[in-house]
Each structure stands twice: as C-alpha cells, then as structure tokens.
Design a protein around this motif. Structure first.
Motif, PDB file in Angstrom:
ATOM      1  N   ARG A  23     102.360  27.446 156.342  1.00  0.00           N
ATOM      2  CA  ARG A  23     103.281  26.516 155.711  1.00  0.00           C
ATOM      3  C   ARG A  23     103.534  25.342 156.640  1.00  0.00           C
ATOM      4  O   ARG A  23     103.592  25.511 157.863  1.00  0.00           O
ATOM      5  N   ASP A  24     103.665  24.175 156.061  1.00  0.00           N
ATOM      6  CA  ASP A  24     104.015  22.964 156.795  1.00  0.00           C
ATOM      7  C   ASP A  24     105.350  22.508 156.230  1.00  0.00           C
ATOM      8  O   ASP A  24     105.413  21.852 155.188  1.00  0.00           O
ATOM      9  N   ASN A  25     106.404  22.882 156.914  1.00  0.00           N
ATOM     10  CA  ASN A  25     107.740  22.632 156.375  1.00  0.00           C
ATOM     11  C   ASN A  25     108.035  21.151 156.197  1.00  0.00           C
ATOM     12  O   ASN A  25     108.640  20.743 155.206  1.00  0.00           O
ATOM     13  N   ALA A  26     107.613  20.339 157.153  1.00  0.00           N
ATOM     14  CA  ALA A  26     107.909  18.912 157.086  1.00  0.00           C
ATOM     15  C   ALA A  26     107.088  18.221 156.000  1.00  0.00           C
ATOM     16  O   ALA A  26     107.571  17.292 155.347  1.00  0.00           O
ATOM     17  N   ASP A  27     105.855  18.681 155.815  1.00  0.00           N
ATOM     18  CA  ASP A  27     104.965  18.074 154.828  1.00  0.00           C
ATOM     19  C   ASP A  27     105.147  18.678 153.442  1.00  0.00           C
ATOM     20  O   ASP A  27     104.492  18.261 152.493  1.00  0.00           O
TER      21      ASP A  27
END
Length: 119
Positions: free
Chosen positions: A75-79
């Motif tokens: 997972r890429d939380n910021a993206d």
C-alpha cells in the motif's frame, strides 16, 4: 466513506504475472485495514491478502495460504493506492478480484477486476 477502483486484471497464461491496483478516493493514512478478496464463478468471495497499517509506512501483511509466496500486497498511503503483485499464477487463481477497505465497522468494496489464468 471511500470509493475504490480496481485495475490491472486480464488474461494471462499459467506461470505468468499480473499487478492489480486499487485507487482510493482519499488518503489511506486513516484507513487501517485494506485488502484484496476474490470470487470465482459459483463460489463464495474469499480472502486473499490484507495490509494493516494506515498511520505509518509499515504494513503488517497477511495472506491466504494458497497464495503465500506468490502474491505480494502493498500500500502507498500517500498516493492512495493498494497493490497486489501476483506471480506464478495458476488456473485456480481465476476470479474477479475486489479491493476492500474497512473504516470503523463498515466494509467498502470496489467494482472488481477480472483475472483469468488460462493456456
């Protein structure tokens, strides 16, 4: 609330690879549990993998036994993205794959993306 949109499905030969993506309508920092599920024709929807950890860059992952070592969830939380890298695909991995987010006690689902593994 969150809207989820999956992409990346398709037709692949046994042994091949696919990368599924799930785009969320909000930052994932506030969503603790996200995951992938799948549903084959005539079968119940089943758990594939989860990635827990909305407030940090580290995710605790969990996998279905039959995909352990072949699939990787990230997972890429910021993206605002959730991914599922699928390697060494098998015919039995054929299903519609759904992205899932749990907010409070509510489950949110995407519309699904078809993965077909066939020679």
């Amino acid at each position: 609330q969150v809207q989820l949109v999956e992409s990346g499905g398709g037709l692949v030969q046994p042994g091949g690879s696919l990368r599924l993506s799930c785009a969320a309508s909000r930052s994932l920092f506030s969503i603790n549990v996200m995951g992938w599920y799948r549903q084959a024709p005539g079968k119940e929807r089943e758990f594939v993998a989860t990635a827990t950890g909305g407030g940090s860059t580290y995710s605790l992952t969990n996998y279905r036994a039959s995909v352990q070592g072949r699939f990787t969830i990230s997972r890429d939380n910021a993206d605002q993205k959730l991914y599922l890298q699928m390697n060494s695909l098998k015919v039995e991995d054929t299903a519609v794959y759904y992205c899932n987010a749990v907010i409070g006690s509510v489950n949110y689902w995407g519309q699904g993306t078809q993965v077909t593994v066939s020679s």
